[in-house]
Design a protein around this motif. Structure first.
Motif, short mmCIF file in Angstrom:
data_model
loop_
_atom_site.label_atom_id
_atom_site.label_comp_id
_atom_site.label_asym_id
_atom_site.label_seq_id
_atom_site.Cartn_x
_atom_site.Cartn_y
_atom_site.Cartn_z
N ARG A 95 -1.12 32.99 -85.58
CA ARG A 95 -0.71 32.81 -86.98
C ARG A 95 0.75 33.21 -87.13
O ARG A 95 1.22 34.17 -86.56
N ALA A 96 1.46 32.44 -87.93
CA ALA A 96 2.88 32.75 -88.17
C ALA A 96 3.01 34.10 -88.84
O ALA A 96 2.20 34.47 -89.68
N SER A 97 4.03 34.82 -88.46
CA SER A 97 4.24 36.12 -89.10
C SER A 97 4.85 35.89 -90.48
O SER A 97 5.66 35.00 -90.68
N PRO A 98 4.43 36.70 -91.46
CA PRO A 98 4.94 36.50 -92.81
C PRO A 98 6.44 36.78 -92.90
O PRO A 98 6.98 37.58 -92.16
N ALA A 100 9.85 38.00 -94.96
CA ALA A 100 10.25 38.96 -95.98
C ALA A 100 10.47 38.18 -97.27
O ALA A 100 10.94 37.04 -97.23
N PRO A 101 10.15 38.78 -98.42
CA PRO A 101 10.29 38.04 -99.68
C PRO A 101 11.68 37.47 -99.91
O PRO A 101 11.83 36.36 -100.41
N GLU A 102 12.71 38.19 -99.50
CA GLU A 102 14.07 37.66 -99.70
C GLU A 102 14.33 36.43 -98.83
O GLU A 102 15.06 35.53 -99.22
N ASP A 103 13.70 36.35 -97.66
CA ASP A 103 13.84 35.17 -96.82
C ASP A 103 13.12 33.97 -97.42
O ASP A 103 13.59 32.84 -97.33
N LEU A 104 11.98 34.23 -98.04
CA LEU A 104 11.23 33.15 -98.67
C LEU A 104 12.00 32.57 -99.84
O LEU A 104 12.04 31.36 -100.03
N ASP A 105 12.66 33.43 -100.61
CA ASP A 105 13.47 32.94 -101.72
C ASP A 105 14.59 32.03 -101.20
O ASP A 105 14.88 31.00 -101.79
N GLY A 147 0.34 27.50 -97.80
CA GLY A 147 0.36 26.19 -97.15
C GLY A 147 1.14 26.12 -95.86
O GLY A 147 0.71 25.48 -94.91
N ILE A 148 2.28 26.76 -95.80
CA ILE A 148 3.13 26.67 -94.61
C ILE A 148 2.86 27.81 -93.65
O ILE A 148 2.78 27.62 -92.44
N TYR A 149 2.70 29.01 -94.20
CA TYR A 149 2.53 30.18 -93.33
C TYR A 149 1.07 30.55 -93.12
O TYR A 149 0.76 31.57 -92.50
N ALA A 150 0.14 29.73 -93.62
CA ALA A 150 -1.30 29.89 -93.41
C ALA A 150 -1.80 31.28 -93.78
O ALA A 150 -2.69 31.82 -93.14
N MET A 151 -1.21 31.84 -94.81
CA MET A 151 -1.66 33.14 -95.27
C MET A 151 -2.86 32.94 -96.19
O MET A 151 -2.94 31.97 -96.93
#
Length: 188
Positions: A95-98, A100-105, A147-151
Motif C-alpha cells: 500500500r502506498a504510504s500516506p 503529509a497534508p501539505e504535500d497533498l495540498d 481513490g489514489i492512495y487506497a486509504m
C-alpha cells in the motif's frame, strides 16, 4: 517411527522440523502447502506474492516450532494464522504510504492546464483532475486519499483528524460530485 509419514500426527511433523530431519520437513510442507498457499492467495490475490508468503510461513514455522502450544489450537490453525498475518503484512507493505497534508495540498493545487500536461495526460484523466479541482478542499483531499492512495475511510479520518462518519461523507459526497461533473461534461 514405524508409521508412514502420511499418518504421522501434525504435532510430530512440526516437532520434526526442530530436529532438522529433512524427511519430516518435506512431509510437513507437503501436508500443509495447499492450505498455506490458499490462505495467502485469498488475502493477496496474487499467486506469485502468495508463493513468497507461503515460503515465509514455512520458514517462520521452522524457526518457531518450539513455541507451538497444542492447547491454543491445531497445527493447521497455527500455520494458517501465520500465513494470514504474513499476507496482511504484505498487503500493507504494498500500500502506498500516506502523504503529509501539505504535500497533498500541493498535489491538488497542480491542476492547471499546461502544454506538457496535455501532451502527457490522457483526456479522461484530465477531466477527472479538473472535476476533483472543483470540489471543496476537504472533499478533494478525502477523495484523493481514498481513490489514489487506497486509504480506508478510517485512515482518512485519522489523517485528517475528523470523525469516521465525516471522512465517509466527504469521500461519498466527493465521489458523487465528480461523477455528476463528468456526466455533465460528457453531455456537452
Amino acid at each position: 517411527m514405524g508409521l508412514s509419514l502420511g499418518r504421522v500426527p501434525d504435532e510430530a511433523l512440526l516437532s520434526g522440523l526442530t530436529t532438522g530431519d529433512p524427511e519430516l520437513a518435506v512431509a510437513f510442507v507437503r501436508r500443509f502447502q495447499r492450505t498455506v498457499f490458499g490462505v495467502a492467495v485469498a488475502v493477496l490475490g496474487d499467486p506469485q506474492l502468495a508463493e513468497d508468503v507461503a515460503q515465509q510461513t514455512f520458514e517462520r514455522a521452522w524457526r518457531h516450532a518450539q513455541v507451538y502450544d497444542p492447547r491454543r489450537g491445531s497445527v493447521r490453525a497455527w500455520l494458517t494464522a501465520i500465513a494470514h498475518n504474513l499476507a496482511i503484512d504484505a498487503v500493507r507493505a504494498r500500500r502506498a504510504s500516506p502523504l503529509a497534508p501539505e504535500d497533498l495540498d500541493a498535489l491538488l493545487g497542480i491542476v492547471t492546464e499546461t502544454p506538457e500536461r496535455r501532451a502527457l495526460a490522457d483526456d479522461s484523466a484530465e477531466r477527472v483532475r479538473l472535476a476533483v479541482a472543483q470540489l471543496p478542499r476537504e472533499q478533494a483531499r478525502a477523495l484523493v486519499m481514498a481513490g489514489i492512495y487506497a486509504m480506508t475511510a478510517r485512515e482518512v479520518a485519522e489523517t485528517e483528524g475528523v470523525p469516521l462518519g465525516t471522512a465517509k461523507t466527504r469521500i461519498r459526497t466527493g465521489t458523487l460530485k465528480v461523477r455528476a461533473l463528468l456526466e455533465a461534461a460528457e453531455k456537452r
